[in-house]
Motif scaffolding. Structure first.
Motif, mmCIF file in Angstrom:
data_model
loop_
_atom_site.group_PDB
_atom_site.id
_atom_site.type_symbol
_atom_site.label_atom_id
_atom_site.label_comp_id
_atom_site.label_asym_id
_atom_site.label_seq_id
_atom_site.Cartn_x
_atom_site.Cartn_y
_atom_site.Cartn_z
ATOM 1 N N VAL A 329 2.207 -90.565 39.382
ATOM 2 C CA VAL A 329 2.932 -88.416 39.888
ATOM 3 C C VAL A 329 3.417 -88.310 40.784
ATOM 4 O O VAL A 329 4.711 -88.811 41.258
ATOM 5 C CB VAL A 329 1.861 -88.162 40.911
ATOM 6 N N VAL A 330 4.637 -86.890 39.811
ATOM 7 C CA VAL A 330 5.995 -86.723 40.187
ATOM 8 C C VAL A 330 5.853 -85.328 39.637
ATOM 9 O O VAL A 330 4.655 -84.490 39.609
ATOM 10 C CB VAL A 330 6.319 -86.629 38.549
ATOM 11 N N SER A 331 6.503 -84.762 40.799
ATOM 12 C CA SER A 331 6.703 -83.455 41.122
ATOM 13 C C SER A 331 7.239 -82.723 41.761
ATOM 14 O O SER A 331 9.013 -83.396 41.842
ATOM 15 C CB SER A 331 5.795 -83.465 42.833
ATOM 16 N N LEU A 332 8.256 -81.223 41.152
ATOM 17 C CA LEU A 332 9.248 -80.610 41.353
ATOM 18 C C LEU A 332 8.823 -79.348 41.918
ATOM 19 O O LEU A 332 8.752 -78.248 41.549
ATOM 20 C CB LEU A 332 10.017 -80.156 40.410
ATOM 21 N N PRO A 333 8.793 -79.263 43.729
ATOM 22 C CA PRO A 333 7.711 -78.111 44.327
ATOM 23 C C PRO A 333 9.287 -76.737 44.439
ATOM 24 O O PRO A 333 10.449 -77.033 44.118
ATOM 25 C CB PRO A 333 7.717 -78.559 45.831
ATOM 26 N N PRO A 334 8.427 -75.976 43.850
ATOM 27 C CA PRO A 334 9.147 -74.794 44.034
ATOM 28 C C PRO A 334 9.570 -74.545 44.684
ATOM 29 O O PRO A 334 9.266 -74.364 46.389
ATOM 30 C CB PRO A 334 7.870 -73.594 43.493
ATOM 31 N N GLY A 335 10.679 -73.841 44.830
ATOM 32 C CA GLY A 335 11.869 -72.600 45.375
ATOM 33 C C GLY A 335 10.856 -72.355 46.482
ATOM 34 O O GLY A 335 11.269 -71.367 47.759
ATOM 35 N N LYS A 336 10.024 -70.855 45.674
ATOM 36 C CA LYS A 336 9.221 -70.294 46.773
ATOM 37 C C LYS A 336 7.864 -70.050 46.382
ATOM 38 O O LYS A 336 7.227 -70.722 45.114
ATOM 39 C CB LYS A 336 9.944 -68.582 46.008
ATOM 40 N N THR A 337 7.006 -70.048 46.762
ATOM 41 C CA THR A 337 5.396 -69.745 46.139
ATOM 42 C C THR A 337 5.725 -68.666 45.005
ATOM 43 O O THR A 337 6.271 -68.171 44.888
ATOM 44 C CB THR A 337 4.971 -68.673 47.500
ATOM 45 N N PRO A 338 4.972 -69.134 44.101
ATOM 46 C CA PRO A 338 4.988 -69.268 42.450
ATOM 47 C C PRO A 338 4.047 -67.897 42.114
ATOM 48 O O PRO A 338 3.261 -67.815 43.440
ATOM 49 C CB PRO A 338 4.547 -70.366 41.744
ATOM 50 N N ALA A 339 4.537 -67.344 41.494
ATOM 51 C CA ALA A 339 2.498 -65.932 40.647
ATOM 52 C C ALA A 339 2.358 -66.364 40.457
ATOM 53 O O ALA A 339 0.812 -66.282 40.858
ATOM 54 C CB ALA A 339 4.068 -64.955 40.029
ATOM 55 N N ARG A 340 2.133 -68.069 39.350
ATOM 56 C CA ARG A 340 1.159 -68.295 39.218
ATOM 57 C C ARG A 340 0.558 -70.198 39.016
ATOM 58 O O ARG A 340 2.165 -70.320 38.480
ATOM 59 C CB ARG A 340 0.085 -67.540 38.274
ATOM 60 N N TRP A 341 0.082 -70.981 38.745
ATOM 61 C CA TRP A 341 0.490 -72.035 38.858
ATOM 62 C C TRP A 341 -0.917 -71.938 36.872
ATOM 63 O O TRP A 341 -1.239 -71.287 36.956
ATOM 64 C CB TRP A 341 -0.758 -73.217 40.006
ATOM 65 N N ARG A 342 0.251 -72.522 36.177
ATOM 66 C CA ARG A 342 -0.240 -72.671 34.967
ATOM 67 C C ARG A 342 -0.889 -74.225 34.446
ATOM 68 O O ARG A 342 -0.069 -74.822 34.179
ATOM 69 C CB ARG A 342 0.299 -72.796 33.962
ATOM 70 N N ILE A 343 -2.187 -74.340 34.852
ATOM 71 C CA ILE A 343 -2.543 -75.592 34.446
ATOM 72 C C ILE A 343 -3.156 -76.339 33.205
ATOM 73 O O ILE A 343 -3.330 -75.328 32.559
ATOM 74 C CB ILE A 343 -3.810 -76.215 35.826
ATOM 75 N N GLU A 344 -2.684 -77.204 33.059
ATOM 76 C CA GLU A 344 -2.968 -77.537 31.441
ATOM 77 C C GLU A 344 -3.554 -79.635 31.420
ATOM 78 O O GLU A 344 -2.928 -80.134 32.426
ATOM 79 C CB GLU A 344 -1.992 -78.141 30.851
ATOM 80 N N GLY A 345 -4.258 -79.716 30.374
ATOM 81 C CA GLY A 345 -4.352 -81.684 30.189
ATOM 82 C C GLY A 345 -5.489 -81.610 30.511
ATOM 83 O O GLY A 345 -6.828 -81.040 31.275
ATOM 84 N N GLU A 346 -6.494 -82.747 30.425
ATOM 85 C CA GLU A 346 -7.571 -82.814 30.471
ATOM 86 C C GLU A 346 -7.877 -84.182 31.431
ATOM 87 O O GLU A 346 -6.638 -85.612 30.889
ATOM 88 C CB GLU A 346 -8.766 -83.032 29.653
ATOM 89 N N GLY A 347 -8.726 -85.259 32.122
ATOM 90 C CA GLY A 347 -8.703 -86.492 32.764
ATOM 91 C C GLY A 347 -7.424 -86.528 33.157
ATOM 92 O O GLY A 347 -6.781 -85.851 34.288
#
Length: 386
Positions: A329-347
């Motif tokens: 797992v790698v994460s770069l948390p946004p500094g503010k609440t995002p307008a949206r999360w765009r989810i990609e991928g599978e498995g």
């Protein structure tokens, strides 16, 4: 000669600063004071050592004595500072008053159990935040002389890393948390589910959406009763419910503090002259980033400032690497609440891109093989502290 420097704390922040400063100034008097053993170790290894079956002595890279010799510094171990007298520039240590020229607070953060641990269970319920904690937990595991049943309270970064590590070390692990998916502060729900499923596949039991109601000794077991009435038996309990900056000493001395830490500017100067702070205890220009890269950047900048070259701290877009080998797992948390999360991928290979109202990337989260995208995405993301 520069004013003698006193550093409270010998974790990564305190020792990192001392090492950076010593490379610039071989003569300046440095005193490090710590409430623990003062041994140097890599804190990230605390949550990977059980899978590797590493005894505490293998985690320690240098004793306090060796640290003192290498840095040409005084290291005072098992020493608790009772108060800071900023007017007199003195530390109160019992009946002793120790003068300082410049003071740096590198006292870190402490675990915050959400419940009182019964005294009868003090030898069965643990937090792990430093090498001495690791020593105690390692000894408790060894005393069982068999694989342990470990209940972990908390499904954040520390809880997930220890769950993976202990399970890989052969222990039975159950994780209790009120969230619906693990690592909720770092991963949007679809990616949290991917991580949870991957850890379940290696044998970790999840008790999510539940909170601990009671904790008691039951024969030879620790009995944990959850808020839905469900009960678990464990040999040992590990509490991993987050950290709180150690600000009590600073607050009592009149420094500006909050729940986010000791308030400092970009030069790591507190609200009181002659006192600075860095690492997990410091809230830098409104930001407290309790991760390795911000800490290292702060140590480097502060060493330059203390050596006569005022250098403001800046933080890049530095992703957080979570040590869960069952599902990277790698994460770069946004500094503010995002307008949206765009989810990609599978498995397992999932990407979640946090975007603002204009479609700009402001953070991301990656699992499985998608972690390979971390460098590319970090280059496109905004810095944490410019």
């Amino acid at each position: 000669m520069s004013a003698p420097l006193t550093i409270l704390g010998t974790g990564m922040a305190g020792l990192g600063l001392a090492r950076q400063l010593r490379s610039r100034d071989p003569e300046r008097p440095i005193t490090l004071i710590t409430a623990d053993s003062g041994d140097e170790y890599s804190k990230p290894l605390l949550s990977t050592g059980f899978a590797k079956r590493m005894p505490p002595e293998r985690l320690a890279t240098r004793s306090a004595l060796a640290v003192a010799a290498q840095l040409n510094a005084v290291v005072r171990t098992h020493t608790r500072v009772d108060a800071i007298d900023t007017a007199a520039r003195e530390l109160v240590i019992g009946a002793e008053r120790l003068a300082y020229g410049e003071l740096v607070l590198a006292t870190g953060a402490a675990p915050r159990p959400p419940f009182t641990i019964p005294k009868t269970l003090a030898s069965r319920v643990f937090t792990i935040n430093d090498l001495d904690d690791y020593r105690r937990f390692h000894a408790a595991l060894a005393a069982l002389e068999r694989p342990a049943r470990v209940a972990i309270v908390g499904a954040g970064l520390v809880g997930c890393e220890f769950a993976n590590d202990l399970r890989a070390g052969g222990h039975a692990v159950a994780v209790i948390a009120p969230e619906s998916t693990p690592l909720q502060r770092l991963l949007p729900e679809p990616l949290g589910k991917v991580l949870g499923d991957s850890l379940a596949e290696i044998g970790i039991e999840w008790q999510l959406g539940r909170s601990l109601q009671t904790l008691a000794e039951d024969g030879g077991d620790v009995r944990l009763v959850l808020d839905d009435g469900h009960g678990l038996d464990a040999d040992l309990v590990l509490v991993a419910t987050g950290l709180t900056p150690r600000t009590a000493l600073a607050a009592a001395a009149g420094l500006e503090t909050s729940t986010a830490g000791v308030h400092v500017d970009r030069y790591l100067q507190t609200s009181v002259a002659g006192v600075r702070a860095l690492g997990d205890v410091a809230c830098v220009d409104g930001v407290n980033a309790m991760y390795v890269q911000p800490l290292q950047a702060s140590a480097k900048a502060l060493a330059a400032t203390l050596s006569g070259t005022p250098t403001p701290v800046s933080y890049g877009a530095w992703p957080i690497l979570v040590k869960t080998p069952a599902c990277p797992v790698v994460s770069l948390p946004p500094g503010k609440t995002p307008a949206r999360w765009r989810i990609e991928g599978e498995g397992q290979a999932m990407s979640a891109l946090a975007e603002d109202e204009d479609g700009r990337l402001i953070g991301f989260a990656l699992t499985g093989d998608s972690v390979r995208r971390k460098v590319e995405l970090a280059r496109a993301a905004p810095a944490l502290l410019v």
